[in-house]
Design an enzyme around this catalytic site. Structure first.
Site, mmCIF file in Angstrom:
data_model
loop_
_atom_site.group_PDB
_atom_site.id
_atom_site.type_symbol
_atom_site.label_atom_id
_atom_site.label_comp_id
_atom_site.label_asym_id
_atom_site.label_seq_id
_atom_site.Cartn_x
_atom_site.Cartn_y
_atom_site.Cartn_z
ATOM 1 N N LYS A 1 0.821 -1.214 0.000
ATOM 2 C CA LYS A 1 0.000 0.000 0.000
ATOM 3 C C LYS A 1 0.852 1.261 0.000
ATOM 4 O O LYS A 1 0.517 2.255 -0.648
ATOM 5 C CB LYS A 1 -0.912 0.025 1.239
ATOM 6 C CG LYS A 1 -2.120 -0.879 1.116
ATOM 7 C CD LYS A 1 -3.148 -0.331 0.133
ATOM 8 C CE LYS A 1 -4.396 -1.187 0.152
ATOM 9 N NZ LYS A 1 -5.219 -1.083 -1.020
ATOM 10 N N LYS B 1 -4.804 -14.522 -13.675
ATOM 11 C CA LYS B 1 -6.046 -14.787 -12.945
ATOM 12 C C LYS B 1 -7.040 -13.649 -13.085
ATOM 13 O O LYS B 1 -6.686 -12.525 -13.436
ATOM 14 C CB LYS B 1 -5.727 -15.048 -11.464
ATOM 15 C CG LYS B 1 -5.327 -13.811 -10.685
ATOM 16 C CD LYS B 1 -5.383 -14.097 -9.190
ATOM 17 C CE LYS B 1 -5.608 -12.813 -8.445
ATOM 18 N NZ LYS B 1 -5.485 -12.775 -7.063
ATOM 19 N N LYS C 1 -9.827 -7.997 -9.537
ATOM 20 C CA LYS C 1 -10.258 -6.613 -9.683
ATOM 21 C C LYS C 1 -9.100 -5.733 -10.130
ATOM 22 O O LYS C 1 -9.254 -4.886 -11.014
ATOM 23 C CB LYS C 1 -10.812 -6.122 -8.346
ATOM 24 C CG LYS C 1 -11.941 -5.131 -8.522
ATOM 25 C CD LYS C 1 -12.459 -4.665 -7.184
ATOM 26 C CE LYS C 1 -12.459 -3.165 -7.157
ATOM 27 N NZ LYS C 1 -12.147 -2.614 -5.855
#
Ligand code: TRP
Length: 330
Positions: free
Chosen positions: A112, A195, A198
Protein backbone atom coordinates in the site's frame (compact mmCIF):
# COMPACT_ATOMS: atom_id res chain seq x y z
CA UNK A 1 -19.22 -28.56 19.57
CA UNK A 2 -19.13 -27.07 16.12
CA UNK A 3 -15.95 -25.36 15.00
CA UNK A 4 -16.26 -21.63 14.55
CA UNK A 5 -15.55 -20.00 11.21
CA UNK A 6 -15.05 -16.28 10.57
CA UNK A 7 -14.49 -14.56 7.29
CA UNK A 8 -14.58 -10.97 6.21
CA UNK A 9 -15.65 -9.76 2.84
CA UNK A 10 -14.24 -6.53 1.49
CA UNK A 11 -16.98 -4.03 0.82
CA UNK A 12 -15.48 -2.67 -2.35
CA UNK A 13 -16.32 -3.86 -5.80
CA UNK A 14 -18.76 -6.42 -7.06
CA UNK A 15 -18.53 -10.18 -6.97
CA UNK A 16 -16.84 -11.69 -9.99
CA UNK A 17 -16.60 -15.27 -11.17
CA UNK A 18 -13.23 -15.64 -9.46
CA UNK A 19 -14.74 -14.68 -6.08
CA UNK A 20 -17.68 -16.94 -6.68
CA UNK A 21 -15.86 -20.11 -7.67
CA UNK A 22 -12.73 -19.45 -5.61
CA UNK A 23 -14.35 -18.58 -2.30
CA UNK A 24 -18.05 -18.03 -2.07
CA UNK A 25 -19.14 -21.48 -3.15
CA UNK A 26 -17.01 -22.87 -0.35
CA UNK A 27 -18.56 -20.48 2.18
CA UNK A 28 -21.95 -21.75 1.12
CA UNK A 29 -20.83 -25.31 1.77
CA UNK A 30 -19.23 -24.42 5.11
CA UNK A 31 -22.51 -23.10 6.45
CA UNK A 32 -23.72 -26.66 6.86
CA UNK A 33 -20.76 -27.92 8.84
CA UNK A 34 -19.65 -25.04 11.03
CA UNK A 35 -20.86 -22.13 13.11
CA UNK A 36 -20.15 -19.35 10.64
CA UNK A 37 -19.75 -15.61 10.92
CA UNK A 38 -19.54 -13.82 7.60
CA UNK A 39 -19.26 -10.07 7.74
CA UNK A 40 -18.81 -7.15 5.39
CA UNK A 41 -15.63 -5.35 6.33
CA UNK A 42 -16.72 -1.74 5.98
CA UNK A 43 -14.29 -0.35 8.57
CA UNK A 44 -11.47 -1.95 6.63
CA UNK A 45 -12.68 -0.31 3.44
CA UNK A 46 -12.01 3.13 4.95
CA UNK A 47 -8.24 2.81 4.58
CA UNK A 48 -8.56 3.94 0.98
CA UNK A 49 -10.88 6.87 1.81
CA UNK A 50 -14.00 5.99 -0.16
CA UNK A 51 -16.46 8.75 -0.89
CA UNK A 52 -19.02 8.73 1.98
CA UNK A 53 -21.85 8.58 -0.51
CA UNK A 54 -20.48 5.27 -1.84
CA UNK A 55 -20.05 3.53 1.50
CA UNK A 56 -23.62 2.43 2.08
CA UNK A 57 -24.46 1.49 -1.54
CA UNK A 58 -21.34 -0.70 -1.58
CA UNK A 59 -22.37 -2.50 1.57
CA UNK A 60 -25.88 -2.93 0.22
CA UNK A 61 -24.82 -4.42 -3.08
CA UNK A 62 -22.25 -6.77 -1.55
CA UNK A 63 -24.76 -7.97 1.03
CA UNK A 64 -27.37 -8.54 -1.67
CA UNK A 65 -24.90 -10.36 -3.91
CA UNK A 66 -23.82 -12.71 -1.14
CA UNK A 67 -27.39 -13.45 -0.15
CA UNK A 68 -28.38 -13.93 -3.78
CA UNK A 69 -25.49 -16.37 -4.22
CA UNK A 70 -26.61 -18.51 -1.32
CA UNK A 71 -25.27 -17.27 2.00
CA UNK A 72 -28.10 -18.15 4.31
CA UNK A 73 -28.96 -15.93 7.28
CA UNK A 74 -30.78 -18.86 8.89
CA UNK A 75 -27.57 -20.86 8.97
CA UNK A 76 -24.85 -18.24 9.41
CA UNK A 77 -24.45 -14.94 11.12
CA UNK A 78 -24.18 -12.45 8.29
CA UNK A 79 -23.44 -8.96 9.52
CA UNK A 80 -21.88 -5.59 8.81
CA UNK A 81 -18.61 -5.04 10.66
CA UNK A 82 -19.56 -1.55 11.85
CA UNK A 83 -22.78 -2.88 13.42
CA UNK A 84 -20.62 -4.60 16.01
CA UNK A 85 -18.68 -1.74 17.62
CA UNK A 86 -17.27 -4.09 20.28
CA UNK A 87 -14.69 -5.03 17.67
CA UNK A 88 -13.19 -1.54 18.01
CA UNK A 89 -12.57 -1.94 21.70
CA UNK A 90 -11.06 -5.37 21.17
CA UNK A 91 -8.89 -3.78 18.48
CA UNK A 92 -7.73 -1.12 20.97
CA UNK A 93 -6.80 -3.76 23.52
CA UNK A 94 -4.97 -5.92 20.98
CA UNK A 95 -3.08 -2.88 19.67
CA UNK A 96 -1.19 -2.64 22.97
CA UNK A 97 0.58 -5.88 22.12
CA UNK A 98 1.04 -5.31 18.42
CA UNK A 99 4.48 -3.95 17.63
CA UNK A 100 5.12 -1.28 15.05
CA UNK A 101 8.08 -3.21 13.63
CA UNK A 102 6.05 -6.27 12.80
CA UNK A 103 3.22 -4.19 11.35
CA UNK A 104 5.62 -2.28 9.14
CA UNK A 105 6.98 -5.55 7.80
CA UNK A 106 3.56 -6.76 6.63
CA UNK A 107 3.51 -7.37 2.88
CA UNK A 108 0.11 -5.72 2.38
CA UNK A 109 1.30 -2.58 4.18
CA UNK A 110 4.47 -2.33 2.12
CA UNK A 111 2.38 -2.81 -0.97
CA UNK A 112 0.00 0.00 0.00
CA UNK A 113 2.85 2.39 0.74
CA UNK A 114 3.94 1.84 -2.81
CA UNK A 115 0.48 2.18 -4.27
CA UNK A 116 -0.83 5.12 -2.26
CA UNK A 117 2.22 7.02 -0.94
CA UNK A 118 0.05 10.09 -0.41
CA UNK A 119 -2.17 8.24 2.08
CA UNK A 120 -0.14 6.09 4.45
CA UNK A 121 -2.59 6.24 7.34
CA UNK A 122 -2.46 4.43 10.67
CA UNK A 123 -5.47 2.36 9.66
CA UNK A 124 -3.36 0.76 6.96
CA UNK A 125 -0.61 0.00 9.43
CA UNK A 126 -2.97 -1.58 11.95
CA UNK A 127 -5.15 -3.33 9.37
CA UNK A 128 -3.92 -6.76 10.55
CA UNK A 129 -4.82 -5.94 14.16
CA UNK A 130 -8.39 -5.04 13.23
CA UNK A 131 -8.55 -8.24 11.21
CA UNK A 132 -7.28 -10.16 14.25
CA UNK A 133 -10.02 -8.51 16.32
CA UNK A 134 -12.60 -9.62 13.71
CA UNK A 135 -11.44 -13.17 14.07
CA UNK A 136 -10.61 -13.42 17.76
CA UNK A 137 -13.82 -11.76 18.94
CA UNK A 138 -15.63 -14.95 17.96
CA UNK A 139 -12.80 -17.26 19.07
CA UNK A 140 -12.67 -18.64 15.58
CA UNK A 141 -11.03 -21.98 14.88
CA UNK A 142 -11.01 -21.68 11.12
CA UNK A 143 -10.64 -18.82 8.67
CA UNK A 144 -11.19 -19.45 4.95
CA UNK A 145 -8.77 -17.09 3.26
CA UNK A 146 -6.84 -16.89 0.05
CA UNK A 147 -3.06 -16.81 -0.21
CA UNK A 148 -2.93 -13.02 -0.03
CA UNK A 149 -4.39 -13.09 3.49
CA UNK A 150 -2.24 -15.83 4.99
CA UNK A 151 0.25 -13.43 6.50
CA UNK A 152 -2.58 -11.57 8.23
CA UNK A 153 -3.86 -14.83 9.63
CA UNK A 154 -0.39 -15.71 10.84
CA UNK A 155 -0.36 -12.38 12.71
CA UNK A 156 -3.75 -13.17 14.21
CA UNK A 157 -2.32 -16.44 15.50
CA UNK A 158 0.60 -14.56 16.96
CA UNK A 159 -1.64 -12.04 18.73
CA UNK A 160 -3.80 -14.84 20.12
CA UNK A 161 -0.75 -16.67 21.43
CA UNK A 162 0.77 -13.49 22.78
CA UNK A 163 -2.35 -12.51 24.66
CA UNK A 164 -2.67 -15.96 26.18
CA UNK A 165 0.99 -16.01 27.21
CA UNK A 166 1.24 -12.50 28.62
CA UNK A 167 -1.84 -12.90 30.78
CA UNK A 168 -1.44 -16.58 31.56
CA UNK A 169 -4.89 -17.17 30.13
CA UNK A 170 -6.34 -19.62 27.69
CA UNK A 171 -8.74 -17.24 26.07
CA UNK A 172 -8.08 -17.47 22.35
CA UNK A 173 -7.71 -20.54 20.19
CA UNK A 174 -5.16 -20.11 17.41
CA UNK A 175 -7.24 -20.05 14.24
CA UNK A 176 -6.15 -22.18 11.31
CA UNK A 177 -6.50 -21.36 7.65
CA UNK A 178 -9.35 -23.41 6.29
CA UNK A 179 -8.28 -25.53 3.36
CA UNK A 180 -10.96 -26.46 0.93
CA UNK A 181 -11.20 -30.02 -0.24
CA UNK A 182 -9.37 -30.69 -3.43
CA UNK A 183 -7.60 -28.17 -5.58
CA UNK A 184 -8.96 -24.66 -5.27
CA UNK A 185 -10.53 -23.53 -8.51
CA UNK A 186 -8.57 -20.64 -9.90
CA UNK A 187 -10.56 -18.71 -12.43
CA UNK A 188 -8.33 -17.34 -15.17
CA UNK A 189 -8.65 -13.92 -16.73
CA UNK A 190 -9.67 -13.83 -20.37
CA UNK A 191 -7.21 -11.14 -21.33
CA UNK A 192 -4.17 -13.37 -21.34
CA UNK A 193 -3.18 -12.46 -17.78
CA UNK A 194 -3.11 -15.26 -15.26
CA UNK A 195 -6.05 -14.79 -12.94
CA UNK A 196 -9.32 -12.96 -12.81
CA UNK A 197 -9.07 -10.10 -10.36
CA UNK A 198 -10.26 -6.61 -9.68
CA UNK A 199 -6.82 -5.08 -9.87
CA UNK A 200 -6.22 -6.90 -13.17
CA UNK A 201 -9.32 -5.15 -14.53
CA UNK A 202 -10.44 -8.29 -16.34
CA UNK A 203 -13.43 -9.41 -14.29
CA UNK A 204 -16.63 -10.98 -15.41
CA UNK A 205 -19.09 -9.91 -12.74
CA UNK A 206 -22.02 -12.00 -11.56
CA UNK A 207 -24.11 -8.91 -12.10
CA UNK A 208 -22.93 -7.97 -15.56
CA UNK A 209 -25.77 -7.32 -17.96
CA UNK A 210 -26.15 -10.07 -20.56
CA UNK A 211 -24.79 -7.90 -23.34
CA UNK A 212 -21.80 -6.71 -21.33
CA UNK A 213 -20.95 -10.23 -20.24
CA UNK A 214 -21.22 -11.63 -23.75
CA UNK A 215 -19.04 -8.87 -25.09
CA UNK A 216 -16.35 -9.54 -22.48
CA UNK A 217 -16.27 -13.21 -23.36
CA UNK A 218 -16.28 -12.58 -27.11
CA UNK A 219 -13.27 -10.31 -26.65
CA UNK A 220 -11.25 -13.01 -24.88
CA UNK A 221 -7.71 -13.24 -26.18
CA UNK A 222 -7.04 -16.24 -28.44
CA UNK A 223 -4.42 -17.22 -31.00
CA UNK A 224 -4.35 -18.12 -34.70
CA UNK A 225 -5.68 -21.60 -33.98
CA UNK A 226 -4.00 -24.99 -33.81
CA UNK A 227 -1.89 -26.06 -36.76
CA UNK A 228 -1.13 -29.64 -35.74
CA UNK A 229 -3.44 -32.38 -34.60
CA UNK A 230 -3.53 -32.89 -30.82
CA UNK A 231 -1.09 -30.11 -30.15
CA UNK A 232 -0.60 -28.66 -26.71
CA UNK A 233 -2.77 -25.64 -25.97
CA UNK A 234 -1.14 -22.27 -25.33
CA UNK A 235 -2.12 -20.61 -22.05
CA UNK A 236 -4.77 -18.25 -23.44
CA UNK A 237 -6.61 -21.19 -24.97
CA UNK A 238 -6.15 -23.32 -21.87
CA UNK A 239 -7.80 -20.46 -19.98
CA UNK A 240 -10.90 -20.64 -22.13
CA UNK A 241 -11.14 -24.35 -21.51
CA UNK A 242 -10.59 -23.93 -17.78
CA UNK A 243 -13.50 -21.56 -17.57
CA UNK A 244 -15.62 -23.80 -19.75
CA UNK A 245 -14.93 -26.76 -17.46
CA UNK A 246 -16.38 -24.75 -14.60
CA UNK A 247 -19.58 -23.51 -16.22
CA UNK A 248 -20.40 -25.91 -19.06
CA UNK A 249 -21.35 -29.58 -19.24
CA UNK A 250 -18.57 -32.16 -19.77
CA UNK A 251 -20.08 -32.93 -23.18
CA UNK A 252 -19.69 -29.36 -24.29
CA UNK A 253 -16.08 -29.25 -23.14
CA UNK A 254 -15.34 -32.50 -24.93
CA UNK A 255 -16.98 -31.25 -28.10
CA UNK A 256 -14.72 -28.20 -28.32
CA UNK A 257 -11.72 -30.16 -27.19
CA UNK A 258 -12.23 -32.59 -30.06
CA UNK A 259 -12.56 -29.75 -32.52
CA UNK A 260 -9.35 -28.27 -31.19
CA UNK A 261 -7.53 -31.55 -31.56
CA UNK A 262 -8.77 -31.90 -35.12
CA UNK A 263 -7.72 -28.30 -35.88
CA UNK A 264 -11.32 -27.50 -36.71
CA UNK A 265 -12.12 -25.24 -33.81
CA UNK A 266 -13.67 -21.84 -34.37
CA UNK A 267 -12.99 -19.78 -31.31
CA UNK A 268 -15.98 -17.56 -32.03
CA UNK A 269 -18.32 -20.53 -31.63
CA UNK A 270 -16.59 -21.64 -28.47
CA UNK A 271 -16.80 -18.18 -26.94
CA UNK A 272 -20.45 -17.88 -27.83
CA UNK A 273 -21.15 -21.14 -26.07
CA UNK A 274 -19.04 -20.10 -23.10
CA UNK A 275 -20.88 -16.79 -22.76
CA UNK A 276 -24.22 -18.60 -22.92
CA UNK A 277 -23.19 -21.05 -20.24
CA UNK A 278 -21.84 -18.36 -17.93
CA UNK A 279 -25.11 -16.51 -18.34
CA UNK A 280 -27.02 -19.67 -17.56
CA UNK A 281 -25.23 -20.41 -14.27
CA UNK A 282 -25.30 -16.80 -13.10
CA UNK A 283 -28.87 -15.97 -14.14
CA UNK A 284 -30.55 -17.25 -10.95
CA UNK A 285 -28.14 -15.17 -8.87
CA UNK A 286 -28.87 -12.06 -10.91
CA UNK A 287 -32.60 -12.59 -10.62
CA UNK A 288 -32.47 -13.08 -6.88
CA UNK A 289 -30.19 -10.06 -6.59
CA UNK A 290 -32.68 -7.84 -8.36
CA UNK A 291 -35.39 -9.02 -6.02
CA UNK A 292 -33.53 -8.20 -2.83
CA UNK A 293 -31.14 -5.34 -3.52
CA UNK A 294 -33.82 -2.73 -2.96
CA UNK A 295 -35.77 -4.66 -0.38
CA UNK A 296 -34.77 -2.53 2.60
CA UNK A 297 -37.07 -4.40 4.89
CA UNK A 298 -35.40 -7.74 4.14
CA UNK A 299 -31.83 -6.42 4.18
CA UNK A 300 -32.46 -4.61 7.44
CA UNK A 301 -33.80 -7.78 9.01
CA UNK A 302 -30.89 -9.90 7.84
CA UNK A 303 -28.33 -7.35 9.04
CA UNK A 304 -30.10 -6.95 12.38
CA UNK A 305 -30.29 -10.67 13.11
CA UNK A 306 -26.66 -11.13 12.06
CA UNK A 307 -25.48 -8.21 14.17
CA UNK A 308 -27.36 -9.43 17.21
CA UNK A 309 -25.71 -12.85 17.10
CA UNK A 310 -22.29 -11.36 16.41
CA UNK A 311 -22.58 -8.76 19.15
CA UNK A 312 -23.46 -11.34 21.72
CA UNK A 313 -20.38 -13.35 20.87
CA UNK A 314 -18.14 -10.29 20.64
CA UNK A 315 -19.38 -8.71 23.88
CA UNK A 316 -18.68 -11.92 25.76
CA UNK A 317 -15.09 -12.05 24.50
CA UNK A 318 -14.61 -8.38 25.31
CA UNK A 319 -15.86 -8.90 28.88
CA UNK A 320 -13.40 -11.74 29.30
CA UNK A 321 -10.52 -9.72 27.88
CA UNK A 322 -11.28 -6.78 30.16
CA UNK A 323 -11.40 -8.98 33.19
CA UNK A 324 -8.16 -10.75 32.32
CA UNK A 325 -6.43 -7.41 31.70
CA UNK A 326 -7.50 -6.05 35.08
CA UNK A 327 -10.41 -3.72 34.37
CA UNK A 328 -12.74 -3.57 37.36
CA UNK A 329 -15.83 -1.71 38.46
CA UNK A 330 -15.83 0.15 41.76
N1 TRP B 1 -8.57 -8.62 4.78
C1 TRP B 1 -9.58 -9.43 4.16
C2 TRP B 1 -9.50 -9.22 2.64
O1 TRP B 1 -8.98 -8.22 2.20
C3 TRP B 1 -10.95 -9.07 4.65
C4 TRP B 1 -11.08 -9.35 6.11
C5 TRP B 1 -11.20 -8.44 7.09
C6 TRP B 1 -11.09 -10.64 6.71
N2 TRP B 1 -11.33 -9.05 8.30
C7 TRP B 1 -11.27 -10.41 8.11
C8 TRP B 1 -11.01 -11.94 6.22
C9 TRP B 1 -11.33 -11.47 9.00
C10 TRP B 1 -11.07 -12.99 7.12
C11 TRP B 1 -11.24 -12.75 8.50
O2 TRP B 1 -10.00 -10.02 1.89
Amino acid sequence: MKQIVVSGIRSTGHLHLGNYYGALRNFIQMQNDFECYFFIADYHSLTTHPDPKDLHPNVRSILAEYLASGLDPEKSSIYIQSDVPEVCEIFTLLNMHAYIGELERTASFKDKIRKQPENVNAGLLTYPVLMAADILQHKANLVPVGKDQLQHLEMTRKYARRFNTIYGAELFPEPDAYKFHGEPIKIPGLDGSGKMGKSEGNCIYLNDEDKVLTKKVMRAVTDQGPTEMNQQKPEVIENLFTLMKVVSTPDTVEHFNDLYNKCEIRYGDMKKQLAEDILKVTAPIRERYKEIVNDDEYLRRVAAIGAEKARESSAKTLREMREIMGFKKF
